[in-house]
Design a protein around this motif. Structure first.
Motif, PDB file in Angstrom:
ATOM      1  N   UNK A  42       2.479 -27.050  30.166  1.00 35.05           N
ATOM      2  CA  UNK A  42       1.740 -28.134  29.627  1.00 35.05           C
ATOM      3  C   UNK A  42       0.382 -28.068  29.117  1.00 35.05           C
ATOM      4  N   UNK A  43      -0.388 -27.364  29.543  1.00 34.39           N
ATOM      5  CA  UNK A  43      -1.669 -27.048  29.046  1.00 34.39           C
ATOM      6  C   UNK A  43      -1.624 -26.307  27.819  1.00 34.39           C
ATOM      7  N   UNK A  44      -0.671 -25.280  27.768  1.00 31.84           N
ATOM      8  CA  UNK A  44      -0.513 -24.254  26.843  1.00 31.84           C
ATOM      9  C   UNK A  44       0.076 -25.156  25.630  1.00 31.84           C
ATOM     10  N   UNK A  45       1.154 -26.127  25.633  1.00 34.81           N
ATOM     11  CA  UNK A  45       1.568 -26.736  24.685  1.00 34.81           C
ATOM     12  C   UNK A  45       0.484 -27.632  24.102  1.00 34.81           C
ATOM     13  N   UNK A  46      -0.217 -28.546  25.022  1.00 37.37           N
ATOM     14  CA  UNK A  46      -1.285 -29.258  24.504  1.00 37.37           C
ATOM     15  C   UNK A  46      -2.480 -28.505  23.654  1.00 37.37           C
ATOM     16  N   UNK A  55      -1.764 -34.673  17.321  1.00 39.08           N
ATOM     17  CA  UNK A  55      -2.581 -35.376  18.596  1.00 39.08           C
ATOM     18  C   UNK A  55      -1.506 -36.520  18.771  1.00 39.08           C
ATOM     19  N   UNK A  56      -1.458 -36.864  20.080  1.00 38.74           N
ATOM     20  CA  UNK A  56      -0.862 -38.186  20.443  1.00 38.74           C
ATOM     21  C   UNK A  56       0.674 -38.077  20.699  1.00 38.74           C
ATOM     22  N   UNK A  60       4.133 -35.965  25.946  1.00 44.20           N
ATOM     23  CA  UNK A  60       3.187 -35.045  26.423  1.00 44.20           C
ATOM     24  C   UNK A  60       1.875 -35.790  27.030  1.00 44.20           C
ATOM     25  N   UNK A  61       1.447 -36.956  26.504  1.00 44.25           N
ATOM     26  CA  UNK A  61       0.411 -37.585  26.725  1.00 44.25           C
ATOM     27  C   UNK A  61       0.664 -38.322  28.099  1.00 44.25           C
ATOM     28  N   UNK A  66       0.551 -39.356  34.061  1.00 43.10           N
ATOM     29  CA  UNK A  66       1.183 -39.764  35.006  1.00 43.10           C
ATOM     30  C   UNK A  66       1.268 -39.007  36.358  1.00 43.10           C
ATOM     31  N   UNK A  67       1.619 -37.827  35.878  1.00 46.15           N
ATOM     32  CA  UNK A  67       1.809 -36.455  36.525  1.00 46.15           C
ATOM     33  C   UNK A  67       0.531 -35.750  37.405  1.00 46.15           C
TER      34      UNK A  67
END
Length: 111
Positions: A42-46, A55-56, A60-61, A66-67
């Motif tokens: 998730x961090x890499x994709x972001x 962005x947005x 992913x947001x 939530x998680x």
């Protein structure tokens, strides 16, 4: 009974699927590693999307809001899931089919 269909000891009685009632320490370590790997993805994709200028993204947001990440999770949520028919409403995550493939980070509040 003789022949091709003679009874074997597992079929005679007892548990056929011997699943222990709690996770072993190596299973817990692998579960924590899986959770950390998902956090890294998730961090890499972001970061990659931010570098490109996108962005947005909704999903992913929503995931980041939530998680919880692996260090933020309680041990109860890492290793157990809500079970409606279980005593105490919790059961070991290893009792869930395909528990290594499905994200089980959120549980009903209070359980």
């Amino acid at each position: 009974m003789f022949g091709a269909f003679k009874p074997s000891s597992p079929l005679s009685g007892g548990l056929l699927w011997k699943i222990p009632w709690r996770l072993s320490p190596p299973q817990k370590a692998r579960q924590r590693g899986r959770l950390r790997r998902v956090d890294n993805v998730v961090a890499t994709v972001d970061k990659a999307l931010a570098r490109v200028g996108i962005h947005g993204t909704v999903k992913l947001d929503r995931w980041k809001e939530e998680m919880p990440t692996e260090p933020e999770m309680f041990a109860r949520d890492k290793y157990t899931v809500f079970g409606r028919y279980q005593r105490g409403y919790r059961k070991g995550i290893h009792k869930v089919p395909k528990w290594t493939r499905v994200s089980q980070r959120l549980n009903p509040p209070g359980f």
